[in-house]
Design a protein around this motif. Structure first.
Motif, PDB file in Angstrom:
ATOM      1  N   MET A   1       0.847  -1.183   0.000  1.00  0.00           N
ATOM      2  CA  MET A   1       0.000   0.000   0.000  1.00  0.00           C
ATOM      3  C   MET A   1       0.887   1.239   0.000  1.00  0.00           C
ATOM      4  N   THR A   2       0.562   2.208  -0.829  1.00  0.00           N
ATOM      5  CA  THR A   2       1.332   3.437  -0.928  1.00  0.00           C
ATOM      6  C   THR A   2       0.925   4.387   0.193  1.00  0.00           C
ATOM      7  N   ALA A   3       1.927   4.965   0.843  1.00  0.00           N
ATOM      8  CA  ALA A   3       1.651   5.930   1.906  1.00  0.00           C
ATOM      9  C   ALA A   3       1.079   7.201   1.295  1.00  0.00           C
ATOM     10  N   PRO A   4       0.120   7.838   1.989  1.00  0.00           N
ATOM     11  CA  PRO A   4      -0.433   9.080   1.458  1.00  0.00           C
ATOM     12  C   PRO A   4       0.634  10.170   1.434  1.00  0.00           C
ATOM     13  N   LEU A   5       0.543  11.029   0.442  1.00  0.00           N
ATOM     14  CA  LEU A   5       1.479  12.133   0.344  1.00  0.00           C
ATOM     15  C   LEU A   5       1.083  13.224   1.335  1.00  0.00           C
ATOM     16  N   PRO A   6       2.054  13.953   1.872  1.00  0.00           N
ATOM     17  CA  PRO A   6       1.714  15.045   2.785  1.00  0.00           C
ATOM     18  C   PRO A   6       1.047  16.177   1.998  1.00  0.00           C
ATOM     19  N   PRO A   7       0.322  17.069   2.690  1.00  0.00           N
ATOM     20  CA  PRO A   7      -0.270  18.194   1.971  1.00  0.00           C
ATOM     21  C   PRO A   7       0.833  19.115   1.449  1.00  0.00           C
ATOM     22  N   PHE A   8       0.576  19.741   0.337  1.00  0.00           N
ATOM     23  CA  PHE A   8       1.523  20.654  -0.279  1.00  0.00           C
ATOM     24  C   PHE A   8       0.924  22.054  -0.275  1.00  0.00           C
ATOM     25  N   LEU A   9       1.790  23.062  -0.340  1.00  0.00           N
ATOM     26  CA  LEU A   9       1.334  24.436  -0.356  1.00  0.00           C
ATOM     27  C   LEU A   9       1.547  25.027  -1.739  1.00  0.00           C
ATOM     28  N   GLY A  10       0.479  25.512  -2.328  1.00  0.00           N
ATOM     29  CA  GLY A  10       0.537  26.200  -3.604  1.00  0.00           C
ATOM     30  C   GLY A  10      -0.005  27.595  -3.418  1.00  0.00           C
ATOM     31  N   TYR A  11      -0.080  28.353  -4.505  1.00  0.00           N
ATOM     32  CA  TYR A  11      -0.513  29.743  -4.410  1.00  0.00           C
ATOM     33  C   TYR A  11      -1.423  30.113  -5.561  1.00  0.00           C
ATOM     34  N   VAL A  12      -2.377  30.985  -5.288  1.00  0.00           N
ATOM     35  CA  VAL A  12      -3.126  31.672  -6.327  1.00  0.00           C
ATOM     36  C   VAL A  12      -2.494  33.056  -6.353  1.00  0.00           C
ATOM     37  N   LEU A  13      -1.905  33.420  -7.486  1.00  0.00           N
ATOM     38  CA  LEU A  13      -1.208  34.698  -7.588  1.00  0.00           C
ATOM     39  C   LEU A  13      -2.163  35.818  -7.977  1.00  0.00           C
ATOM     40  N   ALA A  14      -1.883  37.005  -7.501  1.00  0.00           N
ATOM     41  CA  ALA A  14      -2.685  38.172  -7.861  1.00  0.00           C
ATOM     42  C   ALA A  14      -2.530  38.416  -9.362  1.00  0.00           C
ATOM     43  N   ALA A  15      -3.626  38.313 -10.093  1.00  0.00           N
ATOM     44  CA  ALA A  15      -3.603  38.474 -11.552  1.00  0.00           C
ATOM     45  C   ALA A  15      -5.039  38.635 -12.038  1.00  0.00           C
TER      46      ALA A  15
END
Length: 190
Positions: A1-15
């Motif tokens: 069984m594959t371990a779940p990936l940790p949460p990642f941080l992304g961005y919505v840029l001002a545009a």
């Protein structure tokens, strides 16, 4: 069984249209540091991701009002390959022809026989795409008055259960932001 990936941080840029971005460092979680235990060692993809950290601020995905999607990768991490375009098309459920591939640039600093630069940018591209997908679905939810869970994104169109449809281009401005917003996303293992 594959371990779940940790949460990642992304961005919505001002545009004025939807622009989602991810830092390359987000693909290299602190919890995955090397250990003396062989099972805890980093894989080649993770090592390539760590090596690509200096170009972190240059990874973004933009959804245009015409429904096309374009992307920006660090110049030393992209040499005209379409693997990022395929990740974007798959992640946003758009036809591949709607993803604009930037022209190839000379790979001046890349050593012969070195692993392909796309190895180190795969996860951040997926993070940026996950942020964009989420924003598009949230914008469609607000526009249609339908919960996000009742929406489908297929072939560049968001559809609700009643059959109402919105092209992602029509949602690009609504999904945009006037300020940069940090967004945590979970990725499914691949």
């Amino acid at each position: 069984m594959t371990a779940p990936l940790p949460p990642f941080l992304g961005y919505v840029l001002a545009a004025p249209v939807l622009v989602a971005a991810a830092e390359l460092s987000a693909a290299y979680p602190a919890a995955r540091t090397p250990s003396p235990d062989v099972a805890g060692l980093l894989g080649l993809g993770e090592i390539m991701t760590a090596a690509a950290l200096p170009g972190a601020a240059l990874i973004s995905v933009e959804v245009g009002p015409d429904g096309t999607v374009s992307f920006t990768l660090p110049p030393d991490r992209y040499d005209g390959d379409t693997s990022a375009a395929e990740l974007i098309a798959d992640g946003l459920s758009v036809p591949r022809r709607r993803v604009r591939v930037p022209p190839p640039r000379p790979a001046a600093g890349r050593a012969r026989g070195a692993p392909h630069p796309a190895v180190g940018t795969r996860t951040p591209v997926r993070v940026a795409v996950a942020v964009a997908r989420r924003r598009l679905l949230e914008a469609a939810s607000a526009t249609l008055g339908t919960p996000v869970g009742c929406l489908r994104l297929t072939a560049g169109t968001v559809t609700d259960r009643a059959g109402r449809r919105l092209d992602i281009g029509a949602l690009a401005a609504t999904a945009a932001s006037t300020s940069t917003i940090a967004v945590a996303v979970d990725l499914t293992p691949r």
